[in-house]
Design a protein around this motif. Structure first.
Motif, mmCIF file in Angstrom:
data_model
loop_
_atom_site.group_PDB
_atom_site.id
_atom_site.type_symbol
_atom_site.label_atom_id
_atom_site.label_comp_id
_atom_site.label_asym_id
_atom_site.label_seq_id
_atom_site.Cartn_x
_atom_site.Cartn_y
_atom_site.Cartn_z
ATOM 1 N N PHE A 596 13.778 5.043 -15.093
ATOM 2 C CA PHE A 596 14.184 4.745 -13.721
ATOM 3 C C PHE A 596 14.075 5.998 -12.873
ATOM 4 N N THR A 597 13.794 5.801 -11.596
ATOM 5 C CA THR A 597 13.866 6.912 -10.645
ATOM 6 C C THR A 597 14.398 6.377 -9.323
ATOM 7 N N SER A 598 15.088 7.241 -8.580
ATOM 8 C CA SER A 598 15.649 6.772 -7.307
ATOM 9 C C SER A 598 14.575 6.658 -6.238
ATOM 10 N N GLN A 599 13.526 7.468 -6.317
ATOM 11 C CA GLN A 599 12.400 7.237 -5.398
ATOM 12 C C GLN A 599 11.085 7.427 -6.130
ATOM 13 N N LEU A 600 10.130 6.614 -5.680
ATOM 14 C CA LEU A 600 8.856 6.545 -6.377
ATOM 15 C C LEU A 600 7.779 7.214 -5.528
ATOM 16 N N PRO A 601 6.982 8.103 -6.132
ATOM 17 C CA PRO A 601 5.896 8.732 -5.367
ATOM 18 C C PRO A 601 4.967 7.684 -4.766
ATOM 19 N N LEU A 602 4.501 7.931 -3.553
ATOM 20 C CA LEU A 602 3.522 7.107 -2.836
ATOM 21 C C LEU A 602 3.998 5.687 -2.568
ATOM 22 N N SER A 603 5.312 5.431 -2.698
ATOM 23 C CA SER A 603 5.807 4.078 -2.454
ATOM 24 C C SER A 603 6.012 3.856 -0.966
ATOM 25 N N GLY A 604 5.886 4.911 -0.175
ATOM 26 C CA GLY A 604 6.128 4.769 1.257
ATOM 27 C C GLY A 604 7.551 5.174 1.633
ATOM 28 N N ASP A 605 8.454 5.198 0.666
ATOM 29 C CA ASP A 605 9.818 5.659 0.946
ATOM 30 C C ASP A 605 9.867 7.157 0.693
ATOM 31 N N PHE A 606 10.684 7.847 1.437
ATOM 32 C CA PHE A 606 11.024 9.184 0.982
ATOM 33 C C PHE A 606 12.364 9.613 1.506
ATOM 34 N N GLN A 704 4.447 12.945 -2.934
ATOM 35 C CA GLN A 704 5.431 11.905 -2.641
ATOM 36 C C GLN A 704 5.024 11.049 -1.437
ATOM 37 N N ALA A 705 4.775 11.699 -0.307
ATOM 38 C CA ALA A 705 4.546 10.937 0.924
ATOM 39 C C ALA A 705 3.123 10.395 0.983
ATOM 40 N N SER A 706 2.149 11.252 0.720
ATOM 41 C CA SER A 706 0.768 10.791 0.733
ATOM 42 C C SER A 706 -0.079 11.829 0.029
ATOM 43 N N LEU A 707 -1.264 11.413 -0.367
ATOM 44 C CA LEU A 707 -2.138 12.332 -1.095
ATOM 45 C C LEU A 707 -2.520 13.529 -0.236
ATOM 46 N N ALA A 708 -2.637 13.290 1.074
ATOM 47 C CA ALA A 708 -3.172 14.342 1.933
ATOM 48 C C ALA A 708 -2.110 15.363 2.335
ATOM 49 N N VAL A 709 -0.840 14.991 2.229
ATOM 50 C CA VAL A 709 0.218 15.894 2.682
ATOM 51 C C VAL A 709 0.358 17.049 1.692
ATOM 52 N N THR A 770 -4.121 3.712 -4.156
ATOM 53 C CA THR A 770 -5.155 3.216 -3.244
ATOM 54 C C THR A 770 -4.562 2.959 -1.858
ATOM 55 N N ALA A 771 -3.374 2.343 -1.847
ATOM 56 C CA ALA A 771 -2.757 1.984 -0.562
ATOM 57 C C ALA A 771 -2.424 3.220 0.262
ATOM 58 N N SER A 772 -2.134 4.329 -0.425
ATOM 59 C CA SER A 772 -1.746 5.529 0.323
ATOM 60 C C SER A 772 -2.924 6.060 1.130
ATOM 61 N N ALA A 773 -4.135 5.641 0.793
ATOM 62 C CA ALA A 773 -5.297 6.068 1.564
ATOM 63 C C ALA A 773 -5.801 4.932 2.447
ATOM 64 N N ALA A 774 -4.933 3.936 2.670
ATOM 65 C CA ALA A 774 -5.371 2.707 3.343
ATOM 66 C C ALA A 774 -5.925 2.961 4.736
ATOM 67 N N GLU A 775 -5.300 3.877 5.456
ATOM 68 C CA GLU A 775 -5.713 4.112 6.834
ATOM 69 C C GLU A 775 -7.144 4.667 6.885
ATOM 70 N N ARG A 776 -7.399 5.651 6.002
ATOM 71 C CA ARG A 776 -8.751 6.209 5.949
ATOM 72 C C ARG A 776 -9.748 5.165 5.469
ATOM 73 N N ARG A 777 -9.288 4.388 4.482
ATOM 74 C CA ARG A 777 -10.167 3.363 3.941
ATOM 75 C C ARG A 777 -10.516 2.336 5.025
ATOM 76 N N PHE A 778 -9.508 1.983 5.829
ATOM 77 C CA PHE A 778 -9.685 1.025 6.923
ATOM 78 C C PHE A 778 -10.762 1.530 7.882
ATOM 79 N N ALA A 779 -10.593 2.782 8.314
ATOM 80 C CA ALA A 779 -11.575 3.355 9.226
ATOM 81 C C ALA A 779 -12.936 3.399 8.549
ATOM 82 N N MET A 780 -12.929 3.719 7.238
ATOM 83 C CA MET A 780 -14.205 3.879 6.558
ATOM 84 C C MET A 780 -14.940 2.549 6.409
ATOM 85 N N ILE A 781 -14.199 1.487 6.058
ATOM 86 C CA ILE A 781 -14.852 0.186 5.891
ATOM 87 C C ILE A 781 -15.506 -0.228 7.206
ATOM 88 N N ILE A 782 -14.780 -0.043 8.301
ATOM 89 C CA ILE A 782 -15.334 -0.427 9.602
ATOM 90 C C ILE A 782 -16.559 0.421 9.914
#
Lengths: 905, 114
Positions: A596-606, A704-709, A770-782
């Motif tokens: 168990f952990t109280s917060q999960l890396p890349l879950s969007g919570d911090f 924790q927050a995102s791959l790029a941070v 994968t989701a943590s890079a969603a914004e870049r992926r979104f721009a990239m797909i378009i």
């Protein structure tokens, strides 16, 4: 009467005209009868004097002024016929235009509510977000204690409110259901400027520890779950085992942009006495405020800064929440769009490029078609068709083309918007407000139609333009030359450009120039798009190449929550339940380890928590760090490496005199650059009457927050030894086989302990990555989609222009062949021409791409905006595509038979 | 029948306006009235009359309503609009000026030109 009215009432007008003339005829006849004529004779005479009734009618119609409209109708009929006769041309232009119009409409429709439309609140510009400024000026959550101080001291705001997520489970008569909701301070709705449609807003007096349990429902929840019953207000519902009284229902159109999924709201109800060792001093709340009327963001910023800099004794602040770095104030809109704005602006740029390429291509198609139709229009001019009449005819054709494209574009836009919403990253705000925007659609349709109209007029201008006399003279001259000098040398004797300038119609020169310019433009535009897409693609590659600090493969995650607090009288009860749940999960076949952990890396919570070290020079130093309360197996399960000292183990789950603490490498490097961190003492939670905690080990950094941070500080303690029992906890499970397939078994294992406790947010670690890079992926797909479209359009454009030019130059090529040019020479000629244009386009495009990449910088990661590999690759790709596109016309040119072409003259 | 004279350009409109100014009237009556008053000098063909009526109606100088004649048949009756009245006055004045001027010129004696 307007002309439209007249046109619509055309049948009636015709009847009236007929009736009027018949009356005249009858009247004339009866007069003649009165003068003694025989009735039959009278009618005959009358008819003779009246002349041709149809001619009279025709002249009356002319006089009425609806003539041009009736002609236009005819023009449309004729236009439809011409378009049907050339299905290839029609299909390609309609599709090209529809793609451009549809794509730009879809993109602008998606972006409009996010970037440009005001938020759906009264005086939305007064709504501000206030963040706690972390060590490096980064935005952090607010602590309840700081919020209390700001409410008491700030005068800039009408209302200040804080909120946190809440997921209560409703039990009662029907199936239990878990809702997305928010815990908010009493002023929350007031800050947004919205009041419940039914019942009342929260009462500030209720927002205290063990205050009355009251909730406000969203309209959709009220309708879905309670049948829209108006007597819901005052009724009690069971949430998380407690009775809550429903006090209000929000209006139907209420859009909660701060938590779009939330359907239920309850009060925060923190302990107003602010015990230091409590969640009230954790930086986990978001703060929103409504400015006083007439107050600007800057004034509020200055006031809050002043408050942050001048602590008052009546508002004590623990060291990690000293507001030393001040506060960050942003308008709600800026705050919402901050994360997505660069991506959205880049996408807007991309779609403008696509629209431009579509326009260039259609211009090209129409020019080519105009060249083919010059004969037709010359003929019509010769037969006496007026210039205006021909222009009108062409207008009708262009309009019809635009209308067809518009209809198809509507479908493209509709499905494009749907695809965008489906593809959009979770953090895209106001996704529900996205719909096809009619004004944008009208704009895109208008601009392409205008281009179509202008370009479509060219053949009519040709037809009444310069005569072909000059062309004939030049031809005769060329023929004479070829008769006298029938050798290969003749080619050399002719000055360059002579054949193109003189070989055909004089107008072709300017016309060819226009089309060549279009090819250059097309290549340049495509290059800009392709380079941008390439850079984004490489960024994403780099991003995924970054080690997140743990091994995501075969890791399943889920949130385990206790939602029946009445059955859990103390922290020990929580610990016992979670220990049992963990043991049950471990027993599931296929599970290698679980924790168990109280917060999960890349879950969007911090969540960060503050503390201070024994060796701090200044006791007020703020050492906020990500807080992880974990069970000992967490590090093996996540494969987080140990760098020094030891990991936590089962002994650390027992209460002891000093808590063993792990810190991450970044924290160790920052705090103990020249010392061994092991054995150093620190205290989280700031209370002086607790013994010091001891650092026993250093572990690797985890994103924790995102791959790029860049890396932030973190510390780990066991769940059992933390200040309070965390609820919910994240379960992480390392599996032997496929992670996702074990989810049902693990869930039922935990439910076998207590079936009432919800298990939510089940996901694999790989998905979260994968989701943590969603914004870049979104721009990239378009970008990729648009780049592909651009490449396709550029290829067809280059092909179209070259094959058109080969057709027009058949005579010239035949002549060259007759003068001794080999097939190789002719292929070389066409390809050289194509590659010169492509080269020019690439040069211009490179300059454009360098400029455009400046706008992409915030989206790039680990790759320079001038990355040579990307630029070279794209240049090679475009050159290759253009070489293929010109090969076919070149090959056709080489097969031109000189005897046939010359005899055809 | 007396040989008819060609009407100078634009005169037909003026004559129609004048006839209509006397009271609502249908096309056939306009034609008859012009012929009678001019002692058969002005004979307007339907091919000129009706396009002219429609043109004047279109320009808002005339308005038209369908009404019953004394014989009980429906006919299109034209009447003068306010704009038509103004136009009639203006054109009448300009016609008279022109006619006087043309008369003056035609009355010049052979030697008077010196």
């Amino acid at each position: 009467m307007s002309w439209l009215h007249r046109l619509l009432r055309r049948d009636k007008m015709e009847q009236h005209l007929d009736k009027e003339l018949r009356f005249h005829l009858d009247q004339h006849a009866s007069d003649l009868i009165a003068r003694g004529h025989d009735p039959a004779e009278a009618r005959r005479l009358a008819r003779i004097t009246i002349g041709g009734p149809e001619q009279v009618k025709e002249q009356c119609r002319d006089a009425r002024g609806t003539r041009w409209l009736e002609d236009l109708w005819q023009d449309f009929h004729y236009a439809a016929r011409t378009l049907r006769q050339r299905p290839g041309f029609t299909a390609v232009s309609v599709l090209t235009l529809a793609l451009g119009i549809g794509a730009s409409t879809a993109i602008f429709s998606a972006v409009n509510p996010i970037l440009f439309q005001p938020l759906p609140y009264p005086q939305a510009s007064r709504i501000q977000m206030i963040w706690y400024a972390g060590k490096d000026g980064a935005r952090a959550g607010q602590a309840f204690g700081n919020f209390r101080e700001l409410v008491a001291r700030s005068r800039s705001f009408d209302a200040l409110a804080v909120m946190k997520p809440w997921q209560p489970t409703l039990t009662g008569a029907a199936e239990p259901e878990r809702f997305e909701g928010q815990r908010v301070s009493a002023n929350y709705f007031h800050a947004l400027g919205v009041t419940p449609a039914l019942g009342r807003d929260f009462d500030a007096a209720d927002d205290r520890l063990s205050g009355p349990d009251v909730v406000v429902l969203s309209d959709s929840l009220w309708r879905r779950r309670f049948g829209g019953d108006p007597s819901i207000v005052g009724r009690q519902i069971t949430l998380n085992d407690r009775l809550f009284t429903v006090v209000g229902v929000m209006p139907r159109g209420f859009e909660n942009v701060l938590a779009p999924a939330a359907e239920i709201w309850a009060l925060l109800q923190y302990d107003q006495s602010l015990p230091v060792q409590s969640a009230a001093w954790g930086h986990h709340l978001r703060m929103v405020g409504r400015l006083q009327a007439g107050m600007g963001t800057d004034q509020a910023r200055q006031e809050l800064d002043r408050i942050a800099r001048t602590p008052l004794p009546e508002f004590p602040r623990p060291p990690w929440s000293s507001m030393k770095q001040g506060l960050i104030v942003d308008s709600l809109r800026d705050d919402l769009t901050r994360a997505v704005k660069p991506a959205l602006l880049a996408v807007i740029g991309a779609v403008i490029l696509v629209l431009a390429i579509a326009c260039v291509n259609v211009t090209n198609l129409l020019l080519a078609r105009g060249a083919q139709r010059r004969g037709e229009f010359a003929m019509r001019a010769a037969l006496g068709a007026g210039r205006m009449r021909m222009i009108r005819q062409l207008l009708a054709e262009s309009l019809l083309l635009a209308l067809l494209s518009g209809a198809v574009a509507m479908f493209v836009a509709q499905s494009g918007v749907q695809a965008l919403v489906a593809l959009s990253p979770a953090e895209l705000p106001r996704a529900k407000a996205i719909g096809v925007d009619s004004s944008v659609f009208a704009f895109a349709l208008g601009i392409t139609t205008l281009i179509g109209l202008l370009v479509g007029l060219i053949p009519a201008l040709y037809a009444s333009g310069p005569t072909r006399q000059g062309g004939f003279v030049a031809h005769a001259l060329v023929r004479a030359v070829s008769a006298i000098v029938p050798t290969r040398r003749a080619r050399i004797l002719l000055p360059p450009g002579f054949l193109t300038a003189q070989g055909g119609n004089r107008v072709i020169g300017g016309h060819q120039l226009a089309r060549r310019a279009l090819v250059v433009a097309e290549v340049a535009l495509a290059l800009v798009l392709l380079v941008s897409a390439g850079l984004l693609l490489r960024s994403l590659d780099r991003l995924f190449a970054i080690a997140p600090g743990f091994d995501a493969a075969h890791v399943l995650t889920m949130q385990v929550q206790v939602s029946t607090p009445r059955r859990f009288p103390d922290d020990d009860a929580y610990h016992r339940y979670f220990a049992q749940a963990l043991e049950a999960a471990r027993q599931v076949p296929g599970v290698a380890s679980a924790a168990f952990t109280s917060q999960l890396p890349l879950s969007g919570d911090f969540e960060t928590f503050g503390g201070n070290f024994e060796n701090d020079n200044d006791p007020g130093d703020n050492h906020a760090a990500f807080r992880y309360a974990v069970t000992p197996d967490y590090f093996q399960t996540m494969s987080i490496p140990l760098r020094r000292g030891r990991l936590l183990d089962s002994r650390d789950m027992l209460p002891g005199p000093a808590r063993p603490v792990l810190i991450n490498e970044a924290f160790a490097r920052q705090k103990f650059p020249r010392q061994d961190p092991i054995g150093q003492r620190l205290r989280f939670g700031g209370s002086d009457n607790r013994p010091w905690d001891v650092i026993v080990g250093v572990v690797g950094d985890v994103k924790q927050a995102s791959l790029a941070v860049t890396q932030s500080n973190a510390f780990y303690v066991t769940t059992a030894q933390w200040l309070w029992a965390d609820n919910p906890l994240w379960l992480v499970v390392r599996t032997r086989g496929d992670a996702a397939s074990l989810a049902p078994a693990i869930r039922s294992a935990i439910w076998s302990i207590d079936k009432d406790q919800p298990i939510v947010r089940v996901n694999t670690m790989e998905n979260l990555l994968t989701a943590s890079a969603a914004e870049r992926r979104f721009a990239m797909i378009i970008f990729e989609a648009f780049a592909l479209v651009a490449l396709l359009l550029a290829a067809t454009g280059i092909y179209g222009v070259l094959s058109g030019s080969v057709t027009e130059r058949t005579r010239e090529i035949g002549l060259r062949a007759a003068l001794g040019a080999t097939r190789g020479d002719i292929v070389g000629l066409v390809i050289r021409q194509a590659m010169t244009l492509t080269g020019l386009g690439i040069t211009i495009g490179l300059a454009g791409a360098v400029a455009a990449s400046g706008a992409l910088v915030t989206l790039l990661f680990g790759v320079s905006r001038l990355d040579p590999l990307t630029y070279l690759g794209v240049v090679a790709l475009l050159a290759g595509v253009s070489a293929i596109a010109c090969w076919v016309p070149a090959w056709r040119a080489a097969r031109v038979d000189p005897s046939i072409t010359l005899r055809a003259e | 029948m007396t040989p008819k004279s060609d009407l100078p350009q634009g005169t037909l409109d003026l004559l129609i306006l004048k006839v209509v100014a006397l009271g609502p009237v249908h096309g056939y009556a306009i034609q008859q009235r012009l012929q009678q008053v001019s002692h058969d000098v002005v004979q307007v063909q339907q091919g000129s009359l009706y396009p002219a009526l429609h043109r004047l109606e279109n320009r808002g100088l005339l308005a038209a309503d369908w009404e019953e004649t004394e014989t009980g048949r429906e006919a299109k009756f034209y009447r003068l609009t306010r704009k038509g009245k103004a136009q009639l006055e203006a054109e009448t004045a300009s016609w008279e000026r022109l006619a006087t001027a043309v008369g003056l010129i035609l009355k010049l004696s052979e030697g008077g030109a010196k």
